[in-house]
Design a protein around this motif. Sequence first.
Motif, PDB file in Angstrom:
ATOM      1  N   ASP A 209       0.824  -1.209   0.000  1.00  0.00           N
ATOM      2  CA  ASP A 209       0.000   0.000   0.000  1.00  0.00           C
ATOM      3  C   ASP A 209       0.861   1.262   0.000  1.00  0.00           C
ATOM      4  OD1 ASP A 209      -2.692   1.111   0.148  1.00  0.00           O
ATOM      5  OD2 ASP A 209      -2.201   1.742   2.184  1.00  0.00           O
ATOM      6  N   GLY A 210       2.167   1.120   0.301  1.00  0.00           N
ATOM      7  CA  GLY A 210       3.039   2.282   0.397  1.00  0.00           C
ATOM      8  C   GLY A 210       3.330   2.937  -0.933  1.00  0.00           C
ATOM      9  N   CYS A 211       2.785   2.387  -2.046  1.00  0.00           N
ATOM     10  CA  CYS A 211       2.980   3.007  -3.357  1.00  0.00           C
ATOM     11  C   CYS A 211       2.045   4.189  -3.579  1.00  0.00           C
ATOM     12  CB  CYS A 211       2.805   1.971  -4.461  1.00  0.00           C
ATOM     13  SG  CYS A 211       1.251   1.071  -4.372  1.00  0.00           S
ATOM     14  N   ILE A 212       1.182   4.491  -2.611  1.00  0.00           N
ATOM     15  CA  ILE A 212       0.346   5.693  -2.681  1.00  0.00           C
ATOM     16  C   ILE A 212       1.210   6.912  -2.362  1.00  0.00           C
ATOM     17  CG2 ILE A 212      -1.586   6.913  -1.591  1.00  0.00           C
ATOM     18  CD1 ILE A 212      -2.841   4.170  -1.069  1.00  0.00           C
ATOM     19  N   TYR A 213       1.157   7.924  -3.216  1.00  0.00           N
ATOM     20  CA  TYR A 213       1.985   9.111  -3.045  1.00  0.00           C
ATOM     21  C   TYR A 213       1.293  10.076  -2.078  1.00  0.00           C
ATOM     22  CZ  TYR A 213       4.752  13.247  -4.156  1.00  0.00           C
ATOM     23  OH  TYR A 213       5.571  14.348  -4.081  1.00  0.00           O
ATOM     24  N   THR A 214       1.867  10.213  -0.903  1.00  0.00           N
ATOM     25  CA  THR A 214       1.333  11.163   0.079  1.00  0.00           C
ATOM     26  C   THR A 214       2.125  12.462   0.108  1.00  0.00           C
ATOM     27  OG1 THR A 214       2.669  10.099   1.792  1.00  0.00           O
ATOM     28  CG2 THR A 214       0.388   9.368   1.568  1.00  0.00           C
ATOM     29  N   GLY A 215       3.246  12.482  -0.617  1.00  0.00           N
ATOM     30  CA  GLY A 215       4.117  13.654  -0.639  1.00  0.00           C
ATOM     31  C   GLY A 215       5.559  13.216  -0.803  1.00  0.00           C
ATOM     32  N   PRO A 216       6.496  14.157  -0.753  1.00  0.00           N
ATOM     33  CA  PRO A 216       7.901  13.840  -1.008  1.00  0.00           C
ATOM     34  C   PRO A 216       8.470  12.733  -0.129  1.00  0.00           C
ATOM     35  CG  PRO A 216       7.571  16.221  -0.978  1.00  0.00           C
ATOM     36  CD  PRO A 216       6.277  15.606  -0.532  1.00  0.00           C
ATOM     37  N   ALA A 217       8.000  12.612   1.105  1.00  0.00           N
ATOM     38  CA  ALA A 217       8.561  11.606   2.006  1.00  0.00           C
ATOM     39  C   ALA A 217       8.308  10.195   1.507  1.00  0.00           C
ATOM     40  CB  ALA A 217       7.994  11.782   3.409  1.00  0.00           C
ATOM     41  N   SER A 218       7.135   9.955   0.909  1.00  0.00           N
ATOM     42  CA  SER A 218       6.826   8.601   0.440  1.00  0.00           C
ATOM     43  C   SER A 218       7.766   8.188  -0.686  1.00  0.00           C
ATOM     44  CB  SER A 218       5.366   8.512  -0.008  1.00  0.00           C
ATOM     45  OG  SER A 218       5.061   9.492  -0.984  1.00  0.00           O
TER      46      SER A 218
END
Length: 590
Positions: A209-218
Amino acid sequence: MPELSIHARSLVAGDAQGDLLYADVGLSFWGGVDPFSGEVIDRHHPLSGQIIAGRVLALPSGRGSCTGSSVLLELILNGHAPAALVVAQPEEILSLGALVAQTLFERGLPVVCVGEEAFACLRDKHYVRIADGQVQAFDLPPDDGWRPAPPDLARQLARRSGVALNDGDRALLEGRHGKAAQVAMQIVLQMAELQGATELIDIAQAHIDGCIYTGPASLRFARQLLDWGAAVRVPTTLNAISVDQRRWRAQDIDPAFGEPASALGDAYMAMGAQMSFTCAPYLLDSAPSAGEQVVWAESNAVVYANSVLGARTQKYPDYLDICIALTGRAPLTGCHLEQGRRATLLVEVPAPAGLDDAFYPLLGYHIGALAGSQIPVIAGLERSAPSLDDLKAFGAAFATTSAAPMFHIVGVTPEAATAEQALGGEPARQTVRLGRQDLLASWRELNSADSPELGLVSLGNPHFSLSECATLARLCQGRRKHREVALVITCGRHVHEQARQAGHVAALEAFGAQFVTDTCWCMLGEPVLPVTAKTLMTNSGKYAHYAPGLVGRKVHFAGLAACVEAACSGQASGELPAWLNPATPCQGAA
């Protein structure tokens, strides 16, 4: 002197102090907190509009999306995070975000657990300090010059783990398979200790699920792993990403968002993950079988895997999912164990006659809020025969308001032939009987729009299945949508191709529908969501909850047939379904 001093369990090490922001309702950071300002944007939450930055945030638990860890990492790295988190129950999703910030970026915030009774004592307090395993509450900020000490990360990582390791685990931990796998194993072990696990298990597959872009940190996180040589050790699928990777430019998505969002998907594929891009991995041919030990993230997928498929997974936070995929090892705890799958809450539901597909997401939404972290077993639906699509909709809405990783429905789900089986032979800790008035309150909560005018019908949260495409095509046959209403369906590439071959795509496009693949409504905004659309309509309990905060639109919630009628007329009728009418007879309760 503090007015109150509470002994706390440290979930993530550190000291902090600040003004207290307290709520007695769990909060999903994804869809509930703006990652760039720290504002609470969940319009159904009592803290809506509050800013969490720099304050000690006290919550009974998290809830909702697995992406909460990614949002917290974003907040920590951009300076808008709370000073600390105080929870009543051990909280894994937010703790993981703080652990990643601490382990990879030497930033972080303390997370402490105080228990439910002590947590309630904080309700009327104003200022909190966390130090030396204590939570101290004050009426006014103390003027004693105290400053938090930075956590000793090296000492924390060097601390002897209480988790039993095999030779392969030790090889990973010693860096013999590269730095990415070494750091991943460090994070897995920290989470295992937090969860109280004493050993690790092999897992058969992962869904990231971490492939969702939440911003630069991801993106920074994924690229750091790639720089360290990250490569998955088990078959791994990817959740829906934040853009339609093939068409985001044609959709006029701002490149400042589209390029890094697409690059994040590429980064995970470079680690060896498959290009699946769906929030409904249970629709793939690779879906796990009953009893299979897997590591899935994405809240609705986790709940479906456990509850409907009978596979075994925890509700894994973003970033822990890829860490486990890089090691192939997961903590043996929670729903990986037989006893961790047992219900403790019994919900009796008198099922009305004449149900439509809006019943199941509404019921899931309501029961999720009742359950909190408890696994429920629902009795009374034995003769209602919910379809797999109904269970998908129920689970997605349930996962939105609950922190629990699964549910049982008597006579429907595989581990609940009877309520006694789901409860593991023990009496329920709590029994709740629902009536129509309970569901009517949740119906009104999801129906936030105060105007019948409609600009968008949004379908596919979670991603549409082939059978849903077929049902929608039948409802739209020989008709044409209103020219001022957009109807947009999100689905995975594999389902889109199946629907194209079956003729459903052509039929729906003739109606005026649009398809968007790779991404999902929780990630979509303007211009896919028309700028002129002031209200939207959906059959998704999940999206009806999140949309007011995510895209600033009010919502009409109803079944699929009502959505089609509204798409044709340009207005939502606002009528209650027959099964919410008190004059409609019930089929009877368990």
